[in-house]
Design a protein around this motif. Sequence first.
Motif, mmCIF file in Angstrom:
data_model
loop_
_atom_site.group_PDB
_atom_site.id
_atom_site.type_symbol
_atom_site.label_atom_id
_atom_site.label_comp_id
_atom_site.label_asym_id
_atom_site.label_seq_id
_atom_site.Cartn_x
_atom_site.Cartn_y
_atom_site.Cartn_z
ATOM 1 N N ALA A 169 -17.175 19.357 -4.433
ATOM 2 C CA ALA A 169 -16.529 18.176 -3.862
ATOM 3 C C ALA A 169 -15.513 17.546 -4.923
ATOM 4 O O ALA A 169 -15.985 17.297 -6.223
ATOM 5 C CB ALA A 169 -17.269 17.302 -3.224
ATOM 6 N N PRO A 170 -14.361 16.953 -4.641
ATOM 7 C CA PRO A 170 -13.728 16.642 -5.769
ATOM 8 C C PRO A 170 -13.989 15.177 -6.292
ATOM 9 O O PRO A 170 -13.444 14.476 -7.238
ATOM 10 C CB PRO A 170 -12.377 16.435 -4.798
ATOM 11 N N SER A 171 -14.839 14.543 -5.758
ATOM 12 C CA SER A 171 -15.349 13.560 -6.225
ATOM 13 C C SER A 171 -16.917 12.945 -6.077
ATOM 14 O O SER A 171 -17.224 13.480 -5.220
ATOM 15 C CB SER A 171 -14.603 12.029 -6.052
ATOM 16 N N ILE A 174 -21.482 12.880 -2.172
ATOM 17 C CA ILE A 174 -22.509 11.930 -1.339
ATOM 18 C C ILE A 174 -22.316 12.271 0.190
ATOM 19 O O ILE A 174 -23.310 12.381 0.891
ATOM 20 C CB ILE A 174 -22.573 10.803 -1.928
ATOM 21 N N VAL A 175 -21.048 11.708 0.460
ATOM 22 C CA VAL A 175 -20.549 11.927 1.866
ATOM 23 C C VAL A 175 -21.161 13.267 2.703
ATOM 24 O O VAL A 175 -21.720 13.545 3.552
ATOM 25 C CB VAL A 175 -19.211 11.578 2.261
ATOM 26 N N LYS A 201 -23.854 14.457 5.369
ATOM 27 C CA LYS A 201 -23.432 15.220 6.600
ATOM 28 C C LYS A 201 -23.956 16.309 6.773
ATOM 29 O O LYS A 201 -24.520 16.868 7.737
ATOM 30 C CB LYS A 201 -21.650 15.454 6.342
ATOM 31 N N VAL A 202 -24.397 17.284 5.670
ATOM 32 C CA VAL A 202 -24.734 18.628 5.576
ATOM 33 C C VAL A 202 -26.439 18.409 6.262
ATOM 34 O O VAL A 202 -26.893 18.950 7.077
ATOM 35 C CB VAL A 202 -24.652 19.505 4.558
ATOM 36 N N GLN A 215 -15.218 11.558 8.976
ATOM 37 C CA GLN A 215 -15.049 11.689 7.429
ATOM 38 C C GLN A 215 -14.417 12.973 7.146
ATOM 39 O O GLN A 215 -13.602 13.178 6.328
ATOM 40 C CB GLN A 215 -16.602 12.164 6.999
ATOM 41 N N GLY A 216 -14.404 13.870 8.141
ATOM 42 C CA GLY A 216 -13.345 15.145 8.018
ATOM 43 C C GLY A 216 -11.939 14.613 8.186
ATOM 44 O O GLY A 216 -11.056 14.881 7.602
#
Length: 314
Positions: free
Chosen positions: A60-62, A67-68, A72-73, A165-166
């Motif tokens: 993930a880029p940050s 965390i988000v 979600k997963v 979020q998407g």
Amino acid sequence: MNDLVPELDNFQQKIDDEQRIEPKDWMPEKYRLNLIRQMSQHAHSEVIGMQPEGNWISSAPSLYRKIVLLSKVQDEAGHGLYLYSATETLGITRAEMNARLQSGESKYASIFNYPSLTWADVGAIGWLVDGAAIVNQVSLQRTSYGPYARAMIRICKEESFHQRQGYDIMVKLAEGSPAQREMAQDAINRWWWPSLMMFGPHDSDSVNSQQSMKWKIKRQSNDELRQKFVDQTVQQCEILKLELPDPDLRWNEERQHYDFGEIDWDEFYQVIKGNGHCNRDRIKHHVKAHKEGAWVREAMTAYAGKKAQRKDAA
Ligand code: BYC
């Protein structure tokens, strides 16, 4: 009333009166089996659906995005658990459902057999895949089987966070550099048609629909839900100033809906037969994860046994 099958008439009357069917109520065997089929496939979809996004947690880029996405997963795992538990009330065990998934007897949503190649795919999955799932699941909140309907109410609340979020990822990419916009457009190009396939075949080709609608397992048809999704998503895409990859997409003033092109049904049937890009890998990964998790299940069983012993001794 039919003297030979009064139970069946009473059952249908309850459904027609919008009463819920609960686990201990009488139900036709075909109702039970149809629900096991749909609910277990739904549960499998949640669990297998963790794989394409899970691949991106470590990239993930940050920290914020990581965390988000992680959360979600984890939610998807939770959805799988609610749905497996709800399905168990119909007299099938989790182990049996798992075995059917791993043998290929039981399906899961075709969409998860496509690869997630770039970070924009995580955005497209949240926006389009969760977006399509919500349209379907909002309708299922009124399904006739009580435990399924209640699971849907909770799942829908979480899905709307997933969809946002998407979309948020897509907004950021769409406002970004030309390369980021290009990456977002490429993800839309690859995920749009498979998202439309999530609603299943046309009503005229849907083998289960007629019975499922009569028993209110399904409340709206595959084509109705697909149309609803297209209508709401076109406008969201316009805000992104990106394009949906369909030259036939246009507003139909008379129908008050968007017209759209024909899905590649050959591709759809190939994917659900097990010949998609990722079918084999998805199941292979599931088998491996399940084997590696054996010690957790054993530890939990041993702990539950000890707790029960202590309770008996007290
Ligand atoms: N993919 O008679 P039909 C999520 C099968 S996950 C694969 O119309 P039905 C998420 C169908 O099973 C949310 N197979 O079927 C998770 C049937 O074969 P069988 C997933 C499909 O059941 C992680 C045959 O084709 N949502 O949100 O009346 C990350 C003929 O179809 C598909 C659900 O599972 C497909 N797309 O209607 C992100 C919703 N479509 O079973 C997101 C619950 C059809 O006879 N399920 N088939 O061998 C339903 O609402 C219904 O089952 C469907 C299909 C609308 C999908």
